[in-house]
Write an enzyme that holds these catalytic residues in place. Structure first.
Site, PDB file in Angstrom:
ATOM      1  N   LYS A  81       6.757 -10.115   5.059  1.00  0.00           N
ATOM      2  CA  LYS A  81       6.315 -11.030   6.026  1.00  0.00           C
ATOM      3  C   LYS A  81       5.313 -10.167   6.867  1.00  0.00           C
ATOM      4  O   LYS A  81       5.526  -9.125   7.444  1.00  0.00           O
ATOM      5  CB  LYS A  81       6.746 -11.883   6.863  1.00  0.00           C
ATOM      6  CG  LYS A  81       6.121 -13.094   7.282  1.00  0.00           C
ATOM      7  CD  LYS A  81       6.845 -14.162   8.259  1.00  0.00           C
ATOM      8  CE  LYS A  81       6.304 -15.207   9.056  1.00  0.00           C
ATOM      9  NZ  LYS A  81       7.348 -15.974   9.680  1.00  0.00           N
ATOM     10  N   SER A 156       6.527 -20.880   9.277  1.00  0.00           N
ATOM     11  CA  SER A 156       5.289 -20.169   9.075  1.00  0.00           C
ATOM     12  C   SER A 156       5.370 -18.943   8.087  1.00  0.00           C
ATOM     13  O   SER A 156       4.283 -18.492   7.600  1.00  0.00           O
ATOM     14  CB  SER A 156       5.042 -19.235  10.555  1.00  0.00           C
ATOM     15  OG  SER A 156       6.232 -18.326  10.757  1.00  0.00           O
ATOM     16  N   SER A 180      11.158 -20.874  10.466  1.00  0.00           N
ATOM     17  CA  SER A 180      10.176 -20.288   9.664  1.00  0.00           C
ATOM     18  C   SER A 180      10.649 -19.686   8.505  1.00  0.00           C
ATOM     19  O   SER A 180       9.892 -19.062   7.548  1.00  0.00           O
ATOM     20  CB  SER A 180       8.970 -19.519  10.332  1.00  0.00           C
ATOM     21  OG  SER A 180       8.550 -20.246  11.121  1.00  0.00           O
TER      22      SER A 180
END
Length: 505
Positions: A81, A156, A180
């Site tokens: 990420k 997210s 997330s």
């Protein structure tokens, strides 16, 4: 030849370490898959082809020389990420503010991955500064759900979850501030784990909400997630919130759970998370999952956690408050985007104009909410009161775990919604994290494991499992046992049911 992208991380590691296949071959197969599919999915913001192949060749050279693998996952590719710093590789946090920023250091998670011989394929797309539930808030465009390209992959960390579901990577790292990791896992049919707060270092994790942010493993199976958890977990003196305690025995727990026996385990069904506002197909999937846990030998009881109902409003005071403080560092003075730097504007005006140009609408919304909540005359009424609710939620967890070993609920109230469907309705967007937020507020570990497909729309549904702090191993035992039972009932692994992606055009 076996399609290497369809194997689990554990299977790939076994083949690489037995020298049946090289890490370079495995890495190239996934890079080819990214080239084929990511034009449609947009899971990645940056693909580090040369770096990944160089890391893979280094693993192969060590094995060729007779050295033991650096870890059980050495040689296996991973998607990272884009909120964790990577030396010399762009880290944007999905924001124009950090476009093209090359960090001078690795986060602790990144360093541990490299030391374990894990091959980092690149950085994945995300909601800007991890603020969102759909990955539509990225400054670089939305990621699409591999199950249905018209739908969101969660947020997210939608890029990480989508990379798994699209078979672009066998492993990924996400971060979880209010869901997330788990919510994207649920809507893409993948496994996502939020470890105990402090169980994985936050050093080099670009902060959104420091008391809530937590990095964790993402995978297609519970065992793969456990193997990754052991690599990234453990104390870090560089992080003042890091817990100085051994990593719970998550891999051993997953292997025990895979035997399919939950005798003696008490499972609590959270009453507050199964009522109005939940998609009927999600509830039916959840009820079927609970019945499977019972058939595995678990004792199932209903548990009330009354203060969980206030988690969402408390979170949207605490997280924006910490966000408004953390994002103040993006002042256009030291790094990041700078506009109007023409000698005609003062420093304050350059800061203002740069933030206006660099931050997206959702980030600005949360900064304003947080600044208001912390302002003179409102601090006690808003931020202070939210922290009191946080204490009550923690007490609910404590009371519940005096009766049961784990708690379960749906991970998210609905399956993946369509791209654009909620962008103009922030409250509807925030409700996607209704079930996941309590674990962040209390610091408890929690997992989302796929619970099949909704009988309404054929899209993935997630089962959330929550455990006491520092009892992360319970998640893996229950999750692995359920995974085996789920696949047996379905006549095959859920991870291979994702529709074949249309090649990028």
């Amino acid at each position: 030849m076996t399609d290497l992208t369809r194997l689990t991380a554990a299977e790939l590691a076994a083949k690489i370490h037995a020298r049946e296949v090289t890490s370079a071959e495995v890495t190239r197969a996934h890079l080819d898959r990214i080239a084929e599919a990511d034009g449609r999915v947009h899971a990645f913001l940056h693909v580090d082809t040369e770096g990944a192949l160089a890391a893979a060749r280094e693993v192969d050279a060590g094995l060729e020389a007779g050295h033991a693998p650096a870890s059980p996952l050495a040689g296996v590719p991973l998607a990272l990420k884009d909120v964790l710093t990577t030396e010399g590789i762009p880290t944007t946090c999905g924001s124009k503010t950090l476009e093209n920023w090359l960090p001078p250091y690795d986060s602790t998670v990144t360093r541990r991955l490299r030391e374990a011989g894990i091959v980092i394929l690149g950085k994945t797309n995300m909601d800007e500064f991890a603020m969102g539930s759909s990955t539509e808030n990225s400054a670089y465009g939305p990621t699409r759900n591999p199950w249905d390209h018209e739908r969101i992959p969660g947020g997210s960390g939608g890029g990480s979850s989508a990379s798994l579901a699209a078979f672009e990577a066998p492993l990924a790292i996400g971060t979880d501030t209010g869901g997330s990791i788990r919510q994207p896992g649920a809507v893409t049919g993948t496994v996502g784990v939020k470890p105990t707060y402090g169980g994985v270092s936050r050093y080099g994790l670009v902060a959104f909400s420091s008391s809530l942010d937590q990095a964790g493993p993402c995978a297609r199976t519970v065992t793969d997630a456990a193997l990754l958890h052991e690599v990234i977990g453990g104390h870090d003196p560089l992080d003042s919130t890091s817990i100085d305690a051994p990593v719970p025995p998550v891999v051993a727990a997953a292997r025990e759970g895979a035997r399919g026996d939950l005798s003696g385990v008490r499972v609590g069904v959270v009453q507050e998370f199964a009522g109005e506002g939940y998609q009927p197909g999600v509830l039916r999937s959840f009820q079927a999952a609970v019945e499977q846990l019972r058939e595995l030998g678990a004792e199932v009881v209903e548990v009330s956690c009354p203060n969980f109902a206030y988690a969402l409003p408390a979170y949207y005071l605490i997280a924006p408050s910490e966000c408004s403080s953390n994002l103040a560092r993006f002042d256009a003075m030291r790094y990041g985007l700078r506009v109007a730097d023409d000698g005609e504007h003062g420093a304050e005006e350059v800061m203002s104009l740069s933030r206006e140009a660099g931050f997206g609408a959702e980030v600005k919304r949360r900064i304003m909410l947080g600044t208001y909540a912390l302002s003179s005359g409102y601090y006690d009424a808003y931020y202070g009161s939210a922290q009191k609710v946080r204490t009550l939620i923690t007490r609910d967890f404590t009371a519940a775990f005096e009766r049961v070993d784990v708690l379960v609920s749906p991970t998210t109230p609905t399956t993946a919604f369509k791209i654009g469907e909620r962008v103009d309705d922030p409250l509807a967007m925030y409700l996607a994290d209704l079930c996941t937020i309590p674990a962040n507020l209390a610091g408890n570990p929690a997992m989302s494991v796929p619970s099949g497909l909704s009988d309404e729309d054929g899209l993935p549904v997630g089962l959330q499992i929550m455990a006491p702090t520092l009892a992360d191993d319970r998640l893996y035992r229950v999750g692995a046992a359920y995974e085996v039972a789920r696949d047996a009932a379905a006549g095959g692994s859920l991870v291979h049911q994702v529709p074949e992606l249309e090649a990028a055009k």
